[in-house]
Design an enzyme around this catalytic site. Structure first.
Site, PDB file in Angstrom:
ATOM      1  N   LYS A  73       0.873  -1.187   0.000  1.00  0.00           N
ATOM      2  CA  LYS A  73       0.000   0.000   0.000  1.00  0.00           C
ATOM      3  C   LYS A  73       0.905   1.231   0.000  1.00  0.00           C
ATOM      4  O   LYS A  73       1.867   1.291   0.778  1.00  0.00           O
ATOM      5  CB  LYS A  73      -0.851   0.000   1.282  1.00  0.00           C
TER       6      LYS A  73
ATOM      7  N   THR B 164      -4.112  -5.250   1.233  1.00  0.00           N
ATOM      8  CA  THR B 164      -3.417  -3.960   1.367  1.00  0.00           C
ATOM      9  C   THR B 164      -4.198  -3.042   2.306  1.00  0.00           C
ATOM     10  O   THR B 164      -3.631  -2.169   2.941  1.00  0.00           O
ATOM     11  CB  THR B 164      -3.188  -3.297  -0.005  1.00  0.00           C
TER      12      THR B 164
ATOM     13  N   HIS C 199      21.245  26.987 -12.502  1.00  0.00           N
ATOM     14  CA  HIS C 199      21.995  28.111 -13.068  1.00  0.00           C
ATOM     15  C   HIS C 199      21.308  29.458 -12.811  1.00  0.00           C
ATOM     16  O   HIS C 199      20.087  29.579 -12.938  1.00  0.00           O
ATOM     17  CB  HIS C 199      22.175  27.917 -14.569  1.00  0.00           C
TER      18      HIS C 199
HETATM   19  O1  LIG Z   1      30.420  22.951 -11.373  1.00  0.00           O
HETATM   20  C1  LIG Z   1      30.156  22.722 -12.561  1.00  0.00           C
HETATM   21  N1  LIG Z   1      30.298  21.466 -13.063  1.00  0.00           N
HETATM   22  C2  LIG Z   1      30.032  21.143 -14.351  1.00  0.00           C
HETATM   23  O2  LIG Z   1      30.177  19.973 -14.766  1.00  0.00           O
HETATM   24  C3  LIG Z   1      29.593  22.198 -15.193  1.00  0.00           C
HETATM   25  N2  LIG Z   1      29.230  22.262 -16.497  1.00  0.00           N
HETATM   26  C4  LIG Z   1      28.877  23.535 -16.742  1.00  0.00           C
HETATM   27  O3  LIG Z   1      28.486  23.960 -17.874  1.00  0.00           O
HETATM   28  N3  LIG Z   1      29.010  24.305 -15.632  1.00  0.00           N
HETATM   29  C5  LIG Z   1      29.449  23.491 -14.643  1.00  0.00           C
HETATM   30  N4  LIG Z   1      29.729  23.729 -13.340  1.00  0.00           N
END
Ligand SMILES: O=c1[nH]c(=O)c2[nH]c(=O)[nH]c2[nH]1
Length: 309
Positions: free
Chosen positions: A16, A63, A266
């Site tokens: 479950k 269950t 990013h």
């Molecule tokens: O710390 C990072 N590792 C990566 O493998 C990577 N690749 C990337 O484009 N920027 C970064 N930064």
């Protein structure tokens, strides 16, 4: 595992999922309430082939019964328990009570309710929702073999400097500039294994696993950030992940394995210009475009090498 039936290799399990339970423990002396909310997944390996092959349900643990057992066991836990302990209680019940159950796999995710502080004082019965989640998986076999794994999900960490990325492969498709100054952001998922291989080797300290979770989380964050004033330079997510894993294994003898997943989230530098206005915004490590996608995926695991004595 698996049997040959009608010429086919056959494996099965049933259980479950997403059984949600909340438990309050009221301390009669000081009036302080403790609270946990769990989502429990149960999966049982059991000898019930007849149900699949001959429509005979006589060996099936329903269950629905598994779901009810979660509430029964929560009721029986009269003292506050960590969710690892609760998972062990359930696994013990299923593997010892039912002759046909050979292995129980119990997974729990805790909802991150945290005690509220009002004017710096811990509230006796007030909680607010935090972010990162504590997880566990307990596997127990009928002959007593145990595996306890704990984890953390959604631990978002960000630092605004002390991060760079240089010296990587450059080819005709590479445009990323080398830098010693960038934002570093990630959402850590970690899971770590304890070395306890039977129920008798589990520490008897109250809330042992809860405290381990809090301590591991602290070491992960401290290693990511470095000391409060100067921080610590990160040459890559890879290097920082490795330091974090190593710090956990170095600090806690009771952790035998750790896996870390650290997406590179990013924050893109903002530079704005047009034909008429060459520079509206020039990036000076100040204005960023936050993004979720695409993101880098960086993961690794570390475990102790067993010494041959
Ligand atoms: O710390 C990072 N590792 C990566 O493998 C990577 N690749 C990337 O484009 N920027 C970064 N930064």
């Amino acid at each position: 595992m698996g049997e040959i039936i009608d010429g086919y290799k056959f494996e099965q399990r049933h259980g479950k999922s997403r059984v949600r339970v909340a438990r309050v423990w009221r301390n009669k002396e000081d009036g302080v309430h403790s609270f946990a909310e769990w989502s429990v997944d149960i999966s049982l390996l059991s000898d019930c082939l007849s149900a699949y092959v001959h429509s005979d349900n006589s060996d099936i643990v329903a269950t629905d019964t598994m779901k009810n057992t979660v509430y029964v066991k929560a009721k029986e836990c009269s003292e506050q328990v960590s969710m690892e302990e609760f998972a062990i209680v359930l696994a013990k019940h299923f593997t010892s009570f039912y002759p046909q159950v050979t292995t129980a796999i119990i997974k729990i995710v805790e909802k991150p309710w945290e005690r509220c502080y009002i004017d710096g004082q811990p509230h006796k019965h007030g909680f607010k929702l935090g972010s990162e989640k504590h997880t566990t998986e307990v596997v127990l076999t009928k002959n007593g073999a145990l595996r306890v794994t704990s984890g953390i999900e959604g631990l978002s960490l960000l630092k605004t400097t002390q991060s760079g990325f240089e010296g990587f492969v450059r080819d005709k498709n590479t445009i990323l500039p080398e830098t010693r100054e960038r934002m570093l952001a990630t959402e850590v998922s970690a899971s770590w294994r304890y070395p306890f291989e039977s129920l008798t080797s589990i520490p008897v300290k109250p809330l042992y696993f809860t405290n381990m979770y809090l301590d591991v989380k602290k070491v992960l964050a401290e290693t990511f950030f470095g000391p409060p004033n100067e921080g610590v330079y990160s040459p890559s997510v890879q290097a920082t992940l490795y330091q974090m894993g190593k710090a956990v294994l170095g600090r806690f003898p009771d952790v035998s394995f750790i896996q870390l997943k650290m997406p590179n989230i990013h924050f893109l530098p903002v530079n704005l210009s047009s034909k008429d206005n060459p520079v509206i915004v020039k990036f000076q490590d100040d204005v960023y475009l936050p993004t979720d996608e695409p993101h880098g995926t960086i993961e690794a695991s570390l475990s102790r090498v067993l010494s041959k004595l």
